[in-house]
Design a protein around this motif. Structure first.
Motif, PDB file in Angstrom:
ATOM      1  N   PHE A   1       0.765  -1.116  -0.113  1.00 31.32           N
ATOM      2  CA  PHE A   1      -0.051   0.033  -0.159  1.00 31.32           C
ATOM      3  C   PHE A   1       0.986   1.186   0.026  1.00 31.32           C
ATOM      4  O   PHE A   1       0.114   2.380  -0.212  1.00 31.32           O
ATOM      5  N   GLU A   2       2.153   1.208   0.166  1.00 36.86           N
ATOM      6  CA  GLU A   2       2.866   2.115   0.124  1.00 36.86           C
ATOM      7  C   GLU A   2       3.472   2.337  -1.178  1.00 36.86           C
ATOM      8  O   GLU A   2       4.600   2.121  -1.499  1.00 36.86           O
TER       9      GLU A   2
ATOM     10  N   PRO B   1      -4.583  11.044   0.484  1.00 41.10           N
ATOM     11  CA  PRO B   1      -5.285  10.994   1.748  1.00 41.10           C
ATOM     12  C   PRO B   1      -6.730  10.018   1.679  1.00 41.10           C
ATOM     13  O   PRO B   1      -7.389   9.609   2.835  1.00 41.10           O
ATOM     14  N   GLY B   2      -7.181   9.863   0.651  1.00 43.18           N
ATOM     15  CA  GLY B   2      -8.569   9.136   0.369  1.00 43.18           C
ATOM     16  C   GLY B   2      -8.139   7.371   0.477  1.00 43.18           C
ATOM     17  O   GLY B   2      -9.107   6.789   0.633  1.00 43.18           O
ATOM     18  N   ARG B   3      -6.861   7.448   0.854  1.00 43.71           N
ATOM     19  CA  ARG B   3      -6.596   5.787   1.052  1.00 43.71           C
ATOM     20  C   ARG B   3      -5.795   5.730   2.385  1.00 43.71           C
ATOM     21  O   ARG B   3      -5.242   4.668   2.595  1.00 43.71           O
ATOM     22  N   ILE B   4      -5.946   6.773   3.314  1.00 36.88           N
ATOM     23  CA  ILE B   4      -5.502   6.743   4.508  1.00 36.88           C
ATOM     24  C   ILE B   4      -5.778   5.597   5.307  1.00 36.88           C
ATOM     25  O   ILE B   4      -4.858   4.842   6.267  1.00 36.88           O
ATOM     26  N   GLU B   5      -7.021   4.727   5.127  1.00 33.33           N
ATOM     27  CA  GLU B   5      -7.157   3.733   5.885  1.00 33.33           C
ATOM     28  C   GLU B   5      -6.227   2.405   5.776  1.00 33.33           C
ATOM     29  O   GLU B   5      -6.210   1.754   6.668  1.00 33.33           O
TER      30      GLU B   5
ATOM     31  N   GLY C   1      -2.393  -0.965   8.026  1.00 33.75           N
ATOM     32  CA  GLY C   1      -1.123  -1.505   7.955  1.00 33.75           C
ATOM     33  C   GLY C   1      -0.019  -1.222   9.056  1.00 33.75           C
ATOM     34  O   GLY C   1       0.804  -2.027   9.418  1.00 33.75           O
ATOM     35  N   HIS C   2      -0.404  -0.150   9.552  1.00 38.04           N
ATOM     36  CA  HIS C   2       0.804   0.541  10.740  1.00 38.04           C
ATOM     37  C   HIS C   2      -0.207   0.456  12.007  1.00 38.04           C
ATOM     38  O   HIS C   2       0.487   1.181  12.867  1.00 38.04           O
TER      39      HIS C   2
ATOM     40  N   PRO D   1      -6.549   6.627  15.458  1.00 32.73           N
ATOM     41  CA  PRO D   1      -6.680   6.516  14.030  1.00 32.73           C
ATOM     42  C   PRO D   1      -7.637   7.712  13.428  1.00 32.73           C
ATOM     43  O   PRO D   1      -7.670   8.230  12.446  1.00 32.73           O
ATOM     44  N   ASP D   2      -8.676   8.011  14.295  1.00 33.82           N
ATOM     45  CA  ASP D   2      -9.534   8.937  13.731  1.00 33.82           C
ATOM     46  C   ASP D   2      -9.277  10.197  13.485  1.00 33.82           C
ATOM     47  O   ASP D   2      -9.559  11.024  12.731  1.00 33.82           O
ATOM     48  N   ALA D   3      -8.155  10.595  14.398  1.00 35.33           N
ATOM     49  CA  ALA D   3      -7.742  11.918  14.289  1.00 35.33           C
ATOM     50  C   ALA D   3      -6.930  12.102  12.890  1.00 35.33           C
ATOM     51  O   ALA D   3      -6.851  13.088  12.414  1.00 35.33           O
ATOM     52  N   MET D   4      -6.193  11.147  12.736  1.00 35.53           N
ATOM     53  CA  MET D   4      -5.405  10.862  11.392  1.00 35.53           C
ATOM     54  C   MET D   4      -6.493  10.917  10.017  1.00 35.53           C
ATOM     55  O   MET D   4      -6.118  11.595   9.136  1.00 35.53           O
ATOM     56  N   ARG D   5      -7.839  10.383  10.132  1.00 31.71           N
ATOM     57  CA  ARG D   5      -8.581  10.349   9.378  1.00 31.71           C
ATOM     58  C   ARG D   5      -9.173  11.900   9.094  1.00 31.71           C
ATOM     59  O   ARG D   5      -9.371  12.266   7.936  1.00 31.71           O
ATOM     60  N   GLN D   6      -9.284  12.500  10.067  1.00 29.77           N
ATOM     61  CA  GLN D   6      -9.990  13.852   9.869  1.00 29.77           C
ATOM     62  C   GLN D   6      -8.807  14.923   9.297  1.00 29.77           C
ATOM     63  O   GLN D   6      -9.058  15.574   8.440  1.00 29.77           O
TER      64      GLN D   6
END
Length: 231
Positions: A12-13, A180-184, A189-190, A201-206
């Motif tokens: 995914f990277e 960013p659309g594939r941040i999930e 993965g990490h 994780p939700d903070a990074m999604r936002q």
């Protein structure tokens, strides 16, 4: 059609936002999964552009990950040719090592969307389009600037965020390519690393949602500008 060889460490990277833009610029993209490929069979000079992507291991951990020995030799060979080479995160660290610079752990990891500050040389480079747009950082190691290279950027936690060597070699510690659309994919993965660092994780999604459209524009301006000046 021009050819692009992307050295990939994690599925995914990948080239992320840069891939469709590079295709529009006339590149045919071929991924090489370096962890499972006999790299001595690869001719690093055949591709018009080589991109070394990121991964969650240290550029100095060849004792644990022996394929790094072959990967470093491939990068050294590419560097000697003078042909275009782009490194991202681990890829940038490997380029730094191949050029004789040290790579080592930071005092604390840098994970999340944050701005970088450009040097004077950085402001005159293809990175000028970054402006104040936050980019994704995801690393616990840093590199010294290799002899003869030009330092282009820094952040609050990491003094050296980018360098160039001439017109054809560019190393980025940050993940300008990350979609960013594939941040999930990154969050899953990490997941263990995020938990260990106490990052939600939700903070990074936002954060990803806020910068998505800006980053796409920045990526386009960057890659068009960089490819245009390749020798």
């Amino acid at each position: 059609m021009k050819t692009l060889l992307a050295l990939r460490h994690l599925y995914f990277e990948d080239l992320g936002n840069l891939e469709p833009m590079l295709v529009q610029l006339g590149y045919h993209v071929h991924y090489l999964d370096v962890c499972t490929t006999e790299l001595t069979d690869i001719d690093p000079q055949r591709a018009d552009l080589v991109v070394v992507l990121g991964g969650p291991i240290g550029a100095y951990e060849e004792a644990s990950y022996p394929f790094l020995v072959q990967e470093l030799e491939l990068i050294r060979s590419r560097l000697k040719s003078g042909k275009p080479l782009l490194g991202i995160c681990l890829g940038a660290q490997l380029i730094a090592r191949a050029l004789g610079a040290e790579v080592y752990p930071m005092a604390s990891k840098e994970i999340g969307f944050n701005k970088v500050s450009l040097t004077g040389a950085g402001q005159a480079s293809a990175l000028a389009s970054l402006g104040d747009v936050p980019v994704l950082h995801w690393h616990g190691d840093q590199f010294d600037i290799p002899p003869g290279a030009t330092r282009l950027a820094e952040s609050d936690l990491c003094t050296n965020q980018a360098f160039s060597v001439g017109s054809n070699v560019l190393a980025l510690q940050f993940h300008l390519e990350a979609d960013p659309g594939r941040i999930e994919q990154w969050l899953v993965g990490h997941a263990a690393e995020l938990a260990a660092q106490g990052i939600q994780p939700d903070a990074m999604r936002q954060e990803a949602l806020k910068v998505s459209s800006q980053l796409e524009q920045v990526c386009q301006s960057f890659i068009q500008g960089w490819v245009r000046q390749l020798v």
